[in-house]
Design an enzyme around this catalytic site. Structure first.
Site, PDB file in Angstrom:
ATOM      1  N   PHE A 276       0.840  -1.198   0.000  1.00 47.61           N
ATOM      2  CA  PHE A 276       0.000   0.000   0.000  1.00 47.61           C
ATOM      3  C   PHE A 276       0.878   1.252   0.000  1.00 47.61           C
ATOM      4  CE2 PHE A 276       0.832  -1.003   4.420  1.00 47.61           C
ATOM      5  CZ  PHE A 276       1.053   0.228   5.034  1.00 47.61           C
ATOM      6  N   CYS A 277       0.281   2.351  -0.487  1.00 49.33           N
ATOM      7  CA  CYS A 277       0.938   3.659  -0.454  1.00 49.33           C
ATOM      8  C   CYS A 277      -0.148   4.709  -0.237  1.00 49.33           C
ATOM      9  CB  CYS A 277       1.751   3.911  -1.724  1.00 49.33           C
ATOM     10  SG  CYS A 277       0.775   3.940  -3.248  1.00 49.33           S
ATOM     11  N   THR A 278       0.153   5.976  -0.459  1.00 42.78           N
ATOM     12  CA  THR A 278      -0.800   7.040  -0.132  1.00 42.78           C
ATOM     13  C   THR A 278      -2.034   7.014  -1.019  1.00 42.78           C
ATOM     14  OG1 THR A 278       1.014   8.450   0.604  1.00 42.78           O
ATOM     15  CG2 THR A 278      -1.083   9.528   0.146  1.00 42.78           C
ATOM     16  N   GLY A 280      -1.965   5.219  -4.330  1.00 41.93           N
ATOM     17  CA  GLY A 280      -1.929   4.109  -5.263  1.00 41.93           C
ATOM     18  C   GLY A 280      -0.910   4.217  -6.375  1.00 41.93           C
ATOM     19  N   VAL A 308      -4.046   4.443   0.801  1.00 43.62           N
ATOM     20  CA  VAL A 308      -4.566   4.733   2.141  1.00 43.62           C
ATOM     21  C   VAL A 308      -5.717   5.733   2.059  1.00 43.62           C
ATOM     22  CG1 VAL A 308      -3.993   5.695   4.399  1.00 43.62           C
ATOM     23  CG2 VAL A 308      -2.346   4.231   3.225  1.00 43.62           C
TER      24      VAL A 308
END
Length: 452
Positions: A276-278, A280, A308
C-alpha cells in the site's frame, strides 16, 4: 503570498504561477483537495508536451483559481500524477472533464449530468459553477484537438472512483502556487522503474474492503507467509500506518527497488505480499517491480487500489490504519474521519507522542523532515533525523555563534567520527559529508570563531 493565480510564468520544462496584486473580488476559499493519477501513454518529447499539452491544464486551473501540482510523464510508460486544491465547483468540473469521454455528444449536458450525479449540491456555489463551466468546455476542446493532432497519443478518461477527495478544513491555501511540469517519471525513481510498461501495472488490485479483510486476517494471526509492505517513505510511516506492516525505511521512492533487491529472499519465502501507499500511484510500479523479481509460481502480489486515501474514505478511524495519513501539501498529515485517532508518531528526541511536522523542522544534514515536539523544539539549535542523530553534537549548519573552543570540540568529534567510517563503500557518501563539514569548521576556526 497573494491567492491570485492569474500570472503564468513559463520556463523550459514547467509552468508555475507568480503573485500579482490581489484581484477584486478575491478568489473563493479552497474548500477541497483532490488527488489523482493515470498511467497512460504520452509518447511525445518533453518540449512537445510542454508546448501543446501542459498549457491546457494550466489554463483551466488558473482560470478556475486552483492550486497544486501536476506531473506529466513524457513516456509511453508514464501518464499523469496530480493533486489540486480549490473550490468544490472548480474541482468537480475538473473531475467531470477528465471522467467524461472526449467526443461525447452534447458535452455541456454530459458534464452537468456528471456533476449532478456525483456532487453534493449543497457544497457547490452555483455562480462559480456557471462561471467555470465555459473554462471546462474550452479545456475539453483543447484536449480533443490535441488528441486529434496526435493520433499516437490515445485519449483516455479518469473514472470518478480514481479521484480521492478531502476537505480542506484549514480555511487557507494548502499549496503555494500552481505547478504543471513535464517530467520523465510521474513518481521519481531515478530511472529505475521507468521501463516498466503500463501493461505490467493495474494488476493485483484489492478494493478497500478486500484489503481490509486481508489485513484483518493478517493482524489476527500474523504469519511470515504474509508480508504487508508500506511502500511509502519513513517520514510518512512515522505518523501512521497499518499494524504489523513492514517499513522498508526509505527516504525517497527511488530507494525502494534497491530494498526489494536486497530482500529478495524474504519476499520469495512468503506466499502472499500485500502492498500500500498514499494514493496508489507508487504501488502500481512497486508491485510490478516486485513481481518481476519473483520466480514463476512465487508469492501472489496485491496492492490497495486508491491507497490509504481511499481506504480512509471508506473506513475512517474505524479501520486497521492507525494514526494520520501523510499528505503532500501544507497539512502534512490528515486524520481519519470519525475521531478517536491515536497518535502513533514520536518526537525524534524524547520519544513523546507527536505527529505534527512543523515548517523548518528539517535535518540540518540531509533536509529530511523531523518530528520534534514543542518541548524539545525550544532547546534545539538545529535538527537531526534518525539517520544523522549520531551527529547531533558535532554537525551544525550555522557555525556563526559557536566559540573557538566549541568549534574545536566539533572538529575533534568529526575527525573521530570519520575514523570510524573510514572503511567500506556503504559509508562513501557519509565520509564526503563529514569531510565537507570539517572543511567548513576549519574555515570558521581560521576566522577566529565566536559570534559574527
Amino acid at each position: 503570498m497573494s491567492s491570485s493565480l492569474t500570472n503564468l510564468v513559463v520556463s523550459p520544462t514547467n509552468y508555475t504561477t507568480s503573485s500579482p496584486p490581489p484581484p477584486s473580488p478575491p478568489p473563493p476559499p479552497p474548500t477541497h483537495v483532490i488527488l489523482f493519477y493515470k498511467y497512460t501513454p504520452l509518447p511525445l518529447s518533453k518540449a512537445s508536451l510542454h508546448e501543446k499539452y501542459a498549457p491546457l491544464f494550466a489554463k483551466y486551473c488558473t482560470g478556475a483559481r486552483m492550486r497544486g501540482r501536476l506531473l506529466i510523464g513524457a513516456s509511453k510508460n508514464e501518464g499523469l500524477n496530480g493533486t489540486f486544491s480549490g473550490s468544490y465547483a472548480a474541482l468537480q468540473l475538473f473531475t467531470a472533464s477528465m471522467a467524461v469521454p472526449i467526443g461525447e455528444e452534447k458535452e455541456e449536458e454530459a458534464i452537468k449530468r456528471f456533476v449532478e450525479g456525483n456532487a453534493d449540491r449543497g457544497c457547490i456555489d452555483e455562480s462559480l459553477f456557471e462561471a467555470y463551466l465555459p473554462l471546462a468546455l474550452s479545456f475539453r476542446d483543447g484536449l480533443r484537438a490535441f488528441h486529434a493532432s496526435h493520433p499516437d497519443v490515445p485519449s483516455f478518461t479518469i473514472p470518478k472512483e480514481e479521484f480521492k477527495w478531502s476537505e480542506n478544513e484549514t480555511g487557507a491555501e494548502v499549496f503555494p502556487d500552481l505547478h504543471v511540469k513535464v517530467v520523465k517519471e510521474i513518481v521519481s525513481t531515478g530511472g529505475k522503474l521507468e521501463s516498466i510498461p503500463i501493461s505490467a501495472t493495474s494488476k493485483g488490485y484489492l478494493t478497500p474492503s478486500e484489503f481490509h479483510s486481508a489485513v484483518a486476517a493478517h493482524s489476527s494471526s500474523p504469519s511470515p507467509s504474509t508480508l504487508l509492505i508500506d511502500c511509502r517513505n519513513s517520514k510518512e510511516v512515522a505518523i501512521g500506518t497499518f499494524a504489523n506492516s513492514l517499513n522498508p525505511n526509505t527516504k525517497t521512492f527511488h530507494e525502494f527497488p534497491t530494498w526489494v533487491d536486497k530482500n529478495a529472499s524474504k519476499l520469495t519465502s512468503c506466499s502472499q505480499i500485500l502492498m500500500f501507499c498514499t494514493g496508489g500511484v507508487r504501488c502500481e510500479k512497486a508491485s510490478a517491480y516486485v513481481r518481476s523479481r519473483l520466480p514463476s509460481g512465487g508469492p501472489t502480489v496485491h496492492h490497495l487500489r486508491g491507497g490509504v486515501h481511499k481506504y480512509l474514505e471508506e473506513y475512517g478511524g474505524g479501520g486497521h490504519f492507525k494514526g494520520k495519513n501523510f499528505v503532500f501539501d501544507s497539512r502534512q498529515g490528515m486524520a481519519p474521519k470519525g475521531g478517536g485517532v491515536k497518535t502513533v508518531g514520536k518526537c525524534a528526541y524524547c520519544e513523546a507522542p507527536w505527529d505534527t511536522f512543523a515548517p523548518g523542522q528539517v535535518c540540518t544534514v540531509c533536509r529530511e523532515q523531523v518530528l520534534v515536539c514543542e518541548a524539545c523544539d525550544g532547546r534545539l539549535r538545529e535538527y537531526h533525523c534518525g539517520d544523522h542523530m549520531d551527529l547531533k553534537e558535532i554537525y551544525f549548519t550555522d557555525l556563526s555563534s559557536f566559540s573557538l573552543s566549541a568549534l574545536e570540540g566539533q572538529r575533534s568529534g568529526l575527525v573521530r567520527y570519520l575514523e570510524g567510517i573510514a572503511v567500506g563503500k556503504a559509508y562513501k557518501s557519509r565520509r564526503r559529508t563529514v569531510m565537507r563539514q570539517i572543511d567548513k569548521v576549519d574555515a570558521r576556526l581560521a576566522e577566529g570563531g565566536g559570534p559574527k
